[in-house]
Structures are given as structure tokens and as C-alpha cells.
Design a protein around this motif. Structure first.
Motif, PDB file in Angstrom:
ATOM      1  N   LEU A  73      -3.194 -30.388  -5.448  1.00 41.84           N
ATOM      2  CA  LEU A  73      -1.959 -29.792  -5.950  1.00 41.84           C
ATOM      3  C   LEU A  73      -2.096 -28.306  -6.274  1.00 41.84           C
ATOM      4  O   LEU A  73      -1.158 -27.536  -6.047  1.00 41.84           O
ATOM      5  CB  LEU A  73      -1.493 -30.538  -7.201  1.00 41.84           C
ATOM      6  CG  LEU A  73      -0.976 -31.964  -6.972  1.00 41.84           C
ATOM      7  CD1 LEU A  73      -0.883 -32.706  -8.299  1.00 41.84           C
ATOM      8  CD2 LEU A  73       0.377 -31.932  -6.280  1.00 41.84           C
ATOM      9  N   THR A  74      -3.251 -27.898  -6.793  1.00 38.10           N
ATOM     10  CA  THR A  74      -3.409 -26.515  -7.239  1.00 38.10           C
ATOM     11  C   THR A  74      -4.224 -25.674  -6.266  1.00 38.10           C
ATOM     12  O   THR A  74      -3.739 -24.648  -5.769  1.00 38.10           O
ATOM     13  CB  THR A  74      -4.056 -26.457  -8.632  1.00 38.10           C
ATOM     14  OG1 THR A  74      -5.346 -27.096  -8.587  1.00 38.10           O
ATOM     15  CG2 THR A  74      -3.199 -27.159  -9.655  1.00 38.10           C
TER      16      THR A  74
ATOM     17  N   MET B 133      -2.247 -26.719  -2.332  1.00 44.93           N
ATOM     18  CA  MET B 133      -0.796 -26.481  -2.243  1.00 44.93           C
ATOM     19  C   MET B 133      -0.353 -25.286  -3.078  1.00 44.93           C
ATOM     20  O   MET B 133       0.327 -24.384  -2.587  1.00 44.93           O
ATOM     21  CB  MET B 133      -0.046 -27.742  -2.671  1.00 44.93           C
ATOM     22  CG  MET B 133      -0.150 -28.904  -1.713  1.00 44.93           C
ATOM     23  SD  MET B 133       0.838 -30.336  -2.252  1.00 44.93           S
ATOM     24  CE  MET B 133       2.491 -29.623  -2.225  1.00 44.93           C
ATOM     25  N   GLY B 134      -0.718 -25.290  -4.357  1.00 46.76           N
ATOM     26  CA  GLY B 134      -0.265 -24.230  -5.249  1.00 46.76           C
ATOM     27  C   GLY B 134      -0.720 -22.861  -4.791  1.00 46.76           C
ATOM     28  O   GLY B 134       0.084 -21.930  -4.665  1.00 46.76           O
TER      29      GLY B 134
ATOM     30  N   SER C 110       5.309 -23.829  -4.916  1.00 41.86           N
ATOM     31  CA  SER C 110       4.005 -23.499  -5.492  1.00 41.86           C
ATOM     32  C   SER C 110       4.014 -23.697  -7.003  1.00 41.86           C
ATOM     33  O   SER C 110       3.082 -24.288  -7.573  1.00 41.86           O
ATOM     34  CB  SER C 110       3.648 -22.046  -5.166  1.00 41.86           C
ATOM     35  OG  SER C 110       2.494 -21.636  -5.868  1.00 41.86           O
TER      36      SER C 110
ATOM     37  N   SER D 178       3.950 -27.336  -7.776  1.00 38.05           N
ATOM     38  CA  SER D 178       2.625 -27.899  -7.513  1.00 38.05           C
ATOM     39  C   SER D 178       1.659 -27.566  -8.648  1.00 38.05           C
ATOM     40  O   SER D 178       0.896 -28.420  -9.101  1.00 38.05           O
ATOM     41  CB  SER D 178       2.071 -27.363  -6.188  1.00 38.05           C
ATOM     42  OG  SER D 178       2.872 -27.753  -5.107  1.00 38.05           O
ATOM     43  N   TYR D 179       1.699 -26.319  -9.110  1.00 40.81           N
ATOM     44  CA  TYR D 179       0.841 -25.928 -10.225  1.00 40.81           C
ATOM     45  C   TYR D 179       1.194 -26.700 -11.490  1.00 40.81           C
ATOM     46  O   TYR D 179       0.295 -27.141 -12.239  1.00 40.81           O
ATOM     47  CB  TYR D 179       0.966 -24.429 -10.485  1.00 40.81           C
ATOM     48  CG  TYR D 179       0.020 -23.579  -9.686  1.00 40.81           C
ATOM     49  CD1 TYR D 179      -1.354 -23.738  -9.798  1.00 40.81           C
ATOM     50  CD2 TYR D 179       0.495 -22.606  -8.804  1.00 40.81           C
ATOM     51  CE1 TYR D 179      -2.231 -22.955  -9.068  1.00 40.81           C
ATOM     52  CE2 TYR D 179      -0.379 -21.817  -8.064  1.00 40.81           C
ATOM     53  CZ  TYR D 179      -1.741 -21.995  -8.203  1.00 40.81           C
ATOM     54  OH  TYR D 179      -2.606 -21.217  -7.471  1.00 40.81           O
TER      55      TYR D 179
ATOM     56  N   VAL E  89       2.591 -29.717 -11.857  1.00 37.49           N
ATOM     57  CA  VAL E  89       2.111 -31.097 -11.761  1.00 37.49           C
ATOM     58  C   VAL E  89       0.588 -31.120 -11.796  1.00 37.49           C
ATOM     59  O   VAL E  89      -0.030 -31.970 -12.450  1.00 37.49           O
ATOM     60  CB  VAL E  89       2.628 -31.769 -10.472  1.00 37.49           C
ATOM     61  CG1 VAL E  89       2.095 -33.196 -10.367  1.00 37.49           C
ATOM     62  CG2 VAL E  89       4.150 -31.778 -10.448  1.00 37.49           C
ATOM     63  N   GLY E  90      -0.032 -30.153 -11.097  1.00 39.08           N
ATOM     64  CA  GLY E  90      -1.488 -30.097 -11.050  1.00 39.08           C
ATOM     65  C   GLY E  90      -2.115 -29.884 -12.409  1.00 39.08           C
ATOM     66  O   GLY E  90      -3.160 -30.467 -12.721  1.00 39.08           O
TER      67      GLY E  90
END
Length: 325
Positions: free
Chosen positions: A74-75, A78-79, A192, A195-196, A198-199
Motif C-alpha cells: 500500500l505504501t 502504490m502510495g 496515493s 493508499s498511504y 490505509v497503509g
């Protein structure tokens, strides 16, 4: 000391933002994201070994590792990849302002899944961040309409336009706006930030199991690297990004990777010595640092307008209000 670490983290992230803009051309496949992940991997590995040798090794468990693996997807992948792409297309200042959607998404996730409550400070922060992002997007839509060459591929011939009924015309206009926003990198920045957000929630769960942020960073970066290699088997742009990393040295992107990695490490160091709210407020000043570095120091020629300055300050203020709340 935690406040100083948070300020240094904000400055590091700002340097990374501007360096990505300096080093990545808008149409290139390599924006430095893969290089950044590699640098984070080596730096985090160094800190893990150093801490283990001089302060003892932290015991690992499967549950904590899996949380860090998910956080890495996620980070670290993706992020960071989408953030770098957003900077590549939007510029460092606009992308940094859009990144402030991160705390907004974090609040929404907390309300939906952790049953957290709202107060006047959080609501005010949400409004400020939302308004700052909306203003930037609206400005880009207006700019796109003024530049015919940027919308030629989105226009349909006049005869086809006349043949559409009213419902189709409305649908097409919305589709045009979405494509414009995607083309300018806003959707990359929004996804982004999500994603951050949630990460970070996932990483917090991992830290509950394995209380060592350096190990979490190391695992996350390793996973990000593996995802890059897997996708390179199917998509040329990831393959070209990896090849470019090892074929030639790009100093601006290398500097961005160093700055991003140290920013992340400093952020975690700040959290170990100060409260989450304090760190979040101070770290949100990366928007102002980015604005200053972009305009005065690095002169990235991003066309910073009064609207961008207003949106950046509003986004930083909104993040601060959410942290206080």
C-alpha cells in the motif's frame, strides 16, 4: 527532540518532492519510484542491523510480518509510485497539497471502521483540505479549457456532438473532466493519499506485533521491490523503469530517493519521542517547504499561482486541525 525530527522529516519530504520534479520528465517511464524503494531498502536494512547489534534484536512473528507486507504494497509500492507520478505530472507543490488528503482519508477510515467520533476541529480540517483540493482541480480544469492543444484528444467532432442527445452530452462532459483530472495527475495523487492512509493503519497493526519501525520499513520496501519486479514481467513501463535505474545515474532522482527514505525514518523517530498529533501537525509543513524550495531554491518553473499558494496553506492548516482534533 521529537518536534525537531518531525520538522526535519517535513523538510526531507519537501526536498524529495522538488527533486522528483527536477529529475523526472512528464513523458518518461522512470520517475525514480523504483530507485527510491531500493534506497529505502538499503537504508532501513542498515538501521535494522545497527540497532540489532547495539540494542538487541526485536523478536519477529508471522502476524506482524504479514501486516508489514500488506503495508508495503500500500505504501512502498502504490502510495510512493502514484505520488511520484503525481509530482511528475502536477509539479511538486500541487502534488504536495493533494497529499494532504492523507489525514482526511485517515479520519474517514477511523469513523467507518474504528467508530471514532467527529468534533468541530476535525470537521473544520476536513472542509479546509477538501476545499484546497477542489480549488486546485478547478484551476486545472479552467486551464485545460484555455489550452486547446491539451484537450484536442478529448473533443469530439461537431457533427458527432450534434448527434448526441442531451443525456449523452452530459455524460461526455463528465467523462472529459475525469480524463483531464487523470491527465494532470490529480487522480494519481488522490489514490496515493488513500493508499498511504490505509497503509499507515495497517502498519500500525504491524507495529503492535513487532514494535520496530525499521523492520517494518525494511519489509515494506522489500515487498515494494518484489512487486515492481513482478509487474515488469507484464508491463513495459515497469521494466523500463528498472532498466533505467541500473543503466544510468540520475542525480536528481537519486537525491529524491535519499530524501524520501530519510524523511520516512525521521518521521518514525519523531513518533517515538512525541505524540502523534504533534508530529502530524509539524510534518504537514512539508507543503510550505515544498513551495519555498520550488519557487526560491530549485526554481522548478511550476507556475505557482496565488491559487496554489492559498490551497497549500489551507491544506496544511486542515491537516493541523485534524491532528489537533
Amino acid at each position: 527532540m521529537g518536534e525537531l525530527y518531525a520538522l526535519l522529516a517535513a523538510f526531507s519530504f519537501a526536498c524529495a518532492n522538488v527533486m522528483v520534479k527536477k529529475g523526472a520528465k512528464s513523458k518518461t517511464d522512470d520517475n525514480g519510484a523504483f530507485l527510491s524503494v531500493l534506497i529505502t531498502l538499503f537504508l532501513a536494512g542498515f538501521f535494522v542491523i545497527w540497532r540489532g547489534l547495539f540494542h538487541g534484536w526485536v523478536p519477529l512473528n508471522i502476524e506482524g510480518i504479514w501486516w508489514f507486507v500488506l503495508a508495503g504494497i500500500l505504501t512502498a509500492f502504490m502510495g510512493r509510485t502514484l505520488l511520484y507520478t503525481s509530482i511528475q505530472h502536477l509539479g511538486s507543490v500541487r502534488a504536495s497539497a493533494i497529499k494532504r488528503l492523507n489525514p482526511l482519508f485517515a479520519v474517514i477510515l477511523g469513523i467507518l471502521f474504528l467508530h471514532e467520533s467527529l468534533n468541530i476541529w476535525i470537521i473544520a480540517g476536513i472542509v479546509l483540505i477538501f476545499c484546497s483540493s477542489a480549488v486546485l482541480m478547478y484551476e486545472s480544469l479552467l486551464a485545460a479549457k484555455r489550452k486547446k492543444k491539451e484537450t484536442d484528444d478529448l473533443q469530439i467532432p461537431a457533427l458527432q456532438e450534434a448527434a448526441l442527445d442531451e443525456a449523452d452530452q452530459k455524460q461526455h462532459k463528465w467523462f472529459e473532466k475525469i480524463k483531464i483530472l487523470a491527465g494532470f495527475g490529480y487522480l494519481y495523487g488522490i489514490i496515493s493519499a488513500l493508499s498511504y492512509a490505509v497503509g499507515y493503519v495497517v502498519r500500525k497493526e504491524g507495529l503492535e506485533e513487532i514494535p520496530d519501525p525499521y523492520i517494518g520499513t525494511l519489509i515494506g520496501a522489500f515487498v515494494g521491490m518484489i512487486v515492481f519486479f513482478i509487474l515488469s514481467l507484464f508491463q513495459k513501463r515497469y521494466r523500463r523503469s528498472i532498466q533505467s535505474t541500473f543503466k544510468r545515474f540520475r542525480p536528481w532522482l537519486f537525491g529524491a530517493g535519499i530524501a524520501t527514505s530519510f524523511g520516512q525514518i525521521l518521521y518514525f523517530a519523531a513518533l517515538t519521542q512525541s505524540g502523534v498529533s504533534q508530529v502530524a501537525v509539524i510534518a504537514s509543513t512539508d507543503v510550505i517547504f515544498t513551495l519555498f524550495l520550488s519557487s526560491i531554491v530549485f526554481k522548478t518553473q511550476e507556475g505557482v499561482t496565488s491559487t496554489v499558494i492559498f490551497a497549500s496553506i489551507a491544506a496544511m492548516a486542515g491537516a493541523g486541525l485534524i491532528a489537533i482534533g
